[in-house]
Design a protein around this motif. Structure first.
Motif, PDB file in Angstrom:
ATOM      1  N   HIS A 185      -0.640   5.534  -6.726  1.00 30.05           N
ATOM      2  CA  HIS A 185       0.233   6.697  -6.692  1.00 30.05           C
ATOM      3  C   HIS A 185       0.095   7.403  -5.348  1.00 30.05           C
ATOM      4  CE1 HIS A 185      -0.751   5.931 -10.952  1.00 30.05           C
ATOM      5  NE2 HIS A 185       0.515   6.239 -11.159  1.00 30.05           N
ATOM      6  N   PHE A 186       1.241   7.820  -4.789  1.00 25.57           N
ATOM      7  CA  PHE A 186       1.283   8.486  -3.496  1.00 25.57           C
ATOM      8  C   PHE A 186       2.245   9.670  -3.563  1.00 25.57           C
ATOM      9  CE2 PHE A 186       0.438   3.991  -2.861  1.00 25.57           C
ATOM     10  CZ  PHE A 186      -0.638   3.986  -1.992  1.00 25.57           C
ATOM     11  N   ARG A 187       1.898  10.742  -2.862  1.00 24.70           N
ATOM     12  CA  ARG A 187       2.802  11.897  -2.810  1.00 24.70           C
ATOM     13  C   ARG A 187       4.068  11.578  -2.021  1.00 24.70           C
ATOM     14  NH1 ARG A 187       1.166  16.961  -4.347  1.00 24.70           N
ATOM     15  NH2 ARG A 187      -1.053  17.203  -4.852  1.00 24.70           N
ATOM     16  N   HIS A 188       3.935  10.759  -0.991  1.00 30.63           N
ATOM     17  CA  HIS A 188       5.061  10.535  -0.085  1.00 30.63           C
ATOM     18  C   HIS A 188       5.131   9.079   0.348  1.00 30.63           C
ATOM     19  CE1 HIS A 188       5.830  14.820   0.177  1.00 30.63           C
ATOM     20  NE2 HIS A 188       4.546  15.006   0.406  1.00 30.63           N
ATOM     21  N   MET A 189       6.265   8.777   0.991  1.00 33.82           N
ATOM     22  CA  MET A 189       6.500   7.457   1.564  1.00 33.82           C
ATOM     23  C   MET A 189       6.540   7.592   3.082  1.00 33.82           C
ATOM     24  SD  MET A 189       7.407   5.291  -1.077  1.00 33.82           S
ATOM     25  CE  MET A 189       8.735   4.215  -0.557  1.00 33.82           C
ATOM     26  N   MET A 190       6.055   6.573   3.769  1.00 30.27           N
ATOM     27  CA  MET A 190       6.147   6.583   5.223  1.00 30.27           C
ATOM     28  C   MET A 190       7.594   6.375   5.661  1.00 30.27           C
ATOM     29  SD  MET A 190       4.006   4.356   8.035  1.00 30.27           S
ATOM     30  CE  MET A 190       2.455   5.125   7.572  1.00 30.27           C
ATOM     31  N   PHE A 191       7.957   7.036   6.738  1.00 33.04           N
ATOM     32  CA  PHE A 191       9.314   6.945   7.292  1.00 33.04           C
ATOM     33  C   PHE A 191       9.655   5.505   7.671  1.00 33.04           C
ATOM     34  CE2 PHE A 191      11.776   6.828  11.290  1.00 33.04           C
ATOM     35  CZ  PHE A 191      12.972   7.343  10.817  1.00 33.04           C
ATOM     36  N   ARG A 192      10.896   5.116   7.367  1.00 34.97           N
ATOM     37  CA  ARG A 192      11.413   3.803   7.748  1.00 34.97           C
ATOM     38  C   ARG A 192      12.738   4.000   8.469  1.00 34.97           C
ATOM     39  NH1 ARG A 192      13.213   0.921   3.167  1.00 34.97           N
ATOM     40  NH2 ARG A 192      12.680  -1.110   3.972  1.00 34.97           N
ATOM     41  N   GLU A 193      12.808   3.653   9.725  1.00 38.68           N
ATOM     42  CA  GLU A 193      14.083   3.702  10.442  1.00 38.68           C
ATOM     43  C   GLU A 193      14.910   2.471  10.150  1.00 38.68           C
ATOM     44  OE1 GLU A 193      16.766   5.257  11.818  1.00 38.68           O
ATOM     45  OE2 GLU A 193      15.437   6.225  13.255  1.00 38.68           O
ATOM     46  N   SER A 194      14.228   1.376   9.812  1.00 36.49           N
ATOM     47  CA  SER A 194      14.892   0.105   9.552  1.00 36.49           C
ATOM     48  C   SER A 194      14.368  -0.499   8.255  1.00 36.49           C
ATOM     49  CB  SER A 194      14.622  -0.879  10.700  1.00 36.49           C
ATOM     50  OG  SER A 194      14.936  -2.204  10.318  1.00 36.49           O
ATOM     51  N   PRO A 195      15.233  -1.177   7.475  1.00 40.65           N
ATOM     52  CA  PRO A 195      14.751  -1.866   6.275  1.00 40.65           C
ATOM     53  C   PRO A 195      13.922  -3.101   6.590  1.00 40.65           C
ATOM     54  CG  PRO A 195      17.077  -2.309   6.598  1.00 40.65           C
ATOM     55  CD  PRO A 195      16.695  -1.269   7.610  1.00 40.65           C
ATOM     56  N   TYR A 196      13.706  -3.399   7.862  1.00 37.66           N
ATOM     57  CA  TYR A 196      12.785  -4.486   8.201  1.00 37.66           C
ATOM     58  C   TYR A 196      11.371  -4.163   7.722  1.00 37.66           C
ATOM     59  CZ  TYR A 196       9.974  -7.758  10.894  1.00 37.66           C
ATOM     60  OH  TYR A 196       9.077  -8.727  11.243  1.00 37.66           O
ATOM     61  N   ALA A 197      10.997  -2.891   7.817  1.00 41.88           N
ATOM     62  CA  ALA A 197       9.642  -2.478   7.438  1.00 41.88           C
ATOM     63  C   ALA A 197       9.519  -2.388   5.920  1.00 41.88           C
ATOM     64  CB  ALA A 197       9.311  -1.132   8.073  1.00 41.88           C
ATOM     65  N   PRO A 198       8.333  -2.662   5.375  1.00 39.20           N
ATOM     66  CA  PRO A 198       8.135  -2.532   3.930  1.00 39.20           C
ATOM     67  C   PRO A 198       7.976  -1.070   3.532  1.00 39.20           C
ATOM     68  CG  PRO A 198       6.063  -3.090   4.957  1.00 39.20           C
ATOM     69  CD  PRO A 198       7.102  -3.105   6.060  1.00 39.20           C
ATOM     70  N   TYR A 199       8.060  -0.808   2.235  1.00 35.92           N
ATOM     71  CA  TYR A 199       7.749   0.512   1.710  1.00 35.92           C
ATOM     72  C   TYR A 199       6.242   0.731   1.781  1.00 35.92           C
ATOM     73  CZ  TYR A 199      12.430   0.234  -0.320  1.00 35.92           C
ATOM     74  OH  TYR A 199      13.781   0.106  -0.508  1.00 35.92           O
ATOM     75  N   ARG A 200       5.848   1.915   2.245  1.00 39.38           N
ATOM     76  CA  ARG A 200       4.430   2.243   2.330  1.00 39.38           C
ATOM     77  C   ARG A 200       4.196   3.645   1.790  1.00 39.38           C
ATOM     78  NH1 ARG A 200       2.285   0.836   8.301  1.00 39.38           N
ATOM     79  NH2 ARG A 200       0.338   1.490   7.317  1.00 39.38           N
ATOM     80  N   GLY A 201       3.237   3.791   0.911  1.00 36.65           N
ATOM     81  CA  GLY A 201       2.886   5.101   0.398  1.00 36.65           C
ATOM     82  C   GLY A 201       1.870   5.787   1.288  1.00 36.65           C
ATOM     83  N   ILE A 202       1.976   7.104   1.410  1.00 39.23           N
ATOM     84  CA  ILE A 202       0.983   7.914   2.108  1.00 39.23           C
ATOM     85  C   ILE A 202       0.597   9.084   1.205  1.00 39.23           C
ATOM     86  CG2 ILE A 202       1.678   7.247   4.443  1.00 39.23           C
ATOM     87  CD1 ILE A 202       3.272   9.805   4.669  1.00 39.23           C
ATOM     88  N   TYR A 203      -0.506   9.717   1.505  1.00 38.90           N
ATOM     89  CA  TYR A 203      -1.081  10.763   0.659  1.00 38.90           C
ATOM     90  C   TYR A 203      -1.398  10.214  -0.733  1.00 38.90           C
ATOM     91  CZ  TYR A 203      -0.012  14.329   4.166  1.00 38.90           C
ATOM     92  OH  TYR A 203       0.029  15.073   5.332  1.00 38.90           O
ATOM     93  N   PRO A 204      -2.375   9.303  -0.822  1.00 40.11           N
ATOM     94  CA  PRO A 204      -2.738   8.742  -2.122  1.00 40.11           C
ATOM     95  C   PRO A 204      -3.189   9.826  -3.086  1.00 40.11           C
ATOM     96  CG  PRO A 204      -4.375   8.182  -0.437  1.00 40.11           C
ATOM     97  CD  PRO A 204      -3.207   8.773   0.277  1.00 40.11           C
ATOM     98  N   MET A 205      -2.871   9.622  -4.366  1.00 40.35           N
ATOM     99  CA  MET A 205      -3.159  10.613  -5.394  1.00 40.35           C
ATOM    100  C   MET A 205      -4.103  10.040  -6.444  1.00 40.35           C
ATOM    101  SD  MET A 205       0.590  12.238  -6.112  1.00 40.35           S
ATOM    102  CE  MET A 205      -0.041  13.533  -7.189  1.00 40.35           C
ATOM    103  N   ASP A 206      -4.967  10.913  -6.952  1.00 44.26           N
ATOM    104  CA  ASP A 206      -5.784  10.596  -8.119  1.00 44.26           C
ATOM    105  C   ASP A 206      -4.881  10.565  -9.339  1.00 44.26           C
ATOM    106  OD1 ASP A 206      -8.050  10.409  -9.796  1.00 44.26           O
ATOM    107  OD2 ASP A 206      -9.189  11.443  -8.240  1.00 44.26           O
ATOM    108  N   GLY A 207      -5.148   9.729 -10.288  1.00 48.95           N
ATOM    109  CA  GLY A 207      -4.308   9.631 -11.480  1.00 48.95           C
ATOM    110  C   GLY A 207      -4.139  10.946 -12.204  1.00 48.95           C
TER     111      GLY A 207
END
Length: 375
Positions: A26-48
């Motif tokens: 679980h992550f609060r946010h997603m990293m910015f993607r300017e292009s769909p070449y990049a994968p989805y990445r979560g940032i700010y990991p959350m405790d359950g």
């Protein structure tokens, strides 16, 4: 194998997760993607235990550590995005990902788990992969399986490696012509340069003839900077020769995003090539966004160069965040104020008809509705 191709393999296989053996994260946010070449990445990991208190992204994985689903949630309930800034090039409450030899297929879903078209007429997004698992193209299809376009009139992306280990990207519209990155970003073929952590650092415009090119605003290069949390904090604009310019749609040299300690983007401001504050092309010298304790946007304000209030919007939702109820325009004293951005009204109300379709009703500050004859 070049470093960027190797990086792409790693990104496709494991960088989606900080723990490849985890079934969910679980992550609060997603990293910015300017292009769909990049994968989805979560940032700010959350405790359950925190997921019931704030909106977040739930990543689900298969036995190989590949992401198979990302849902925007509050506790266990999938909820709408409500104007969040995280899902650029996604635009749906949930995405599911399936893998097969040479393909990676993304499909999109509403809060009820029913598949939907996302960002235009995108029912399925199909990546083609080479033998090493690198993404080489992306095509969009509608519900009937016919080729379709997203909201930016793009129906196909193509990627190929550059000699120095980066990635060239082209986009094509339904007529087979090269298309801009976005309607407001006049870069055609681009060179995407990722850092060692897979974050996009430079984007260079190669125009329509594979030559470093300035667009109509004089911009040829975008530089993107991140903080240690993975937040996109700054962009800088240069011409094709590396000279600082004010360009692209915002018409500033440096744009700055401001965040709170939870990663919510609370402000945006611009500077000229000499470091002096300047307004964006739409007239705002500063934009501010406020959030509630659950991390949902509840207010937006923008200011003119004389620091007078230009826009002041409040966003209301149902208690469970399943629906947006209204957008209200107010003056500096908190009184309703008619605004052309709300069709000349002060309130936009959202409701549902018997078929479940969203109905939008505009009202003036005095409470009178705006009819089609008034529009």
């Amino acid at each position: 194998m070049s470093k960027i191709l190797l990086l792409s393999v790693v990104m496709s296989a494991a960088i989606w997760s900080t723990n490849a053996s985890a079934e969910q994260e679980h992550f609060r946010h997603m990293m910015f993607r300017e292009s769909p070449y990049a994968p989805y990445r979560g940032i700010y990991p959350m405790d359950g235990k925190d997921t019931e208190k704030a909106v977040h992204y739930e990543f689900s994985y298969d036995d190989e550590g590949r992401v198979t689903r990302i849902s925007h949630k509050l506790d266990d309930q999938t909820v709408p995005l409500h104007g969040g800034f995280d899902t650029f090039i996604w635009f749906a409450p949930e995405v599911r990902i399936a893998y097969s030899d040479g393909q990676e297929v993304h499909t999109y879903y509403g809060t009820d788990g029913v598949q939907i078209h996302a960002h235009g007429q995108v029912w399925r997004a199909v990546y083609s992969l080479d033998a090493d698992g690198n993404r080489t193209s992306l095509e969009f299809f509608d519900k009937d399986g016919a080729p379709s376009a997203n909201a930016w009139n793009i129906t196909r992306y193509e990627w190929r490696p550059s000699e120095d280990g980066h990635i060239f990207e082209k986009r094509f519209n339904p007529a087979g012509e090269q298309e801009k990155m976005r309607p407001v970003l006049e870069f055609y073929e681009v060179k995407l340069e990722y850092d060692r952590d897979g974050k996009l650092s430079f984007m260079r415009n190669y125009g329509l003839d594979h030559t470093p090119t300035n667009n109509s605003s004089g911009a040829g290069i975008d530089r993107i900077t991140y903080d240690l949390n993975g937040n996109f904090i700054r962009w800088q604009v240069y011409d094709k020769d590396g000279n600082a310019v004010e360009g692209n749609r915002p018409m500033v040299h440096l744009g700055e995003h401001l965040y709170d300690d939870k990663g919510n983007k609370i402000g945006m401001r611009g500077f000229d090539r000499h470091g002096v504050r300047m307004p964006f092309s739409w007239g705002a010298i500063m934009e501010e966004t406020s959030y509630n304790q659950q991390g949902v946007r509840i207010a937006f304000r923008s200011y003119r160069p004389d620091w007078s209030l230009d826009a002041n919007f409040a966003f209301d939702y149902s208690k469970d965040l399943s629906r947006q109820l209204s957008i209200k325009s107010m003056d500096a004293n908190g009184q309703l104020k008619d605004d052309p951005r709300l069709n000349g009204g002060a309130v936009l109300q959202f409701s549902q008809d018997d078929a479940g379709n969203i109905v939008r009703t505009f009202k003036r500050a005095d409470g009178t509705p705006i009819t089609s004859d008034d529009e």
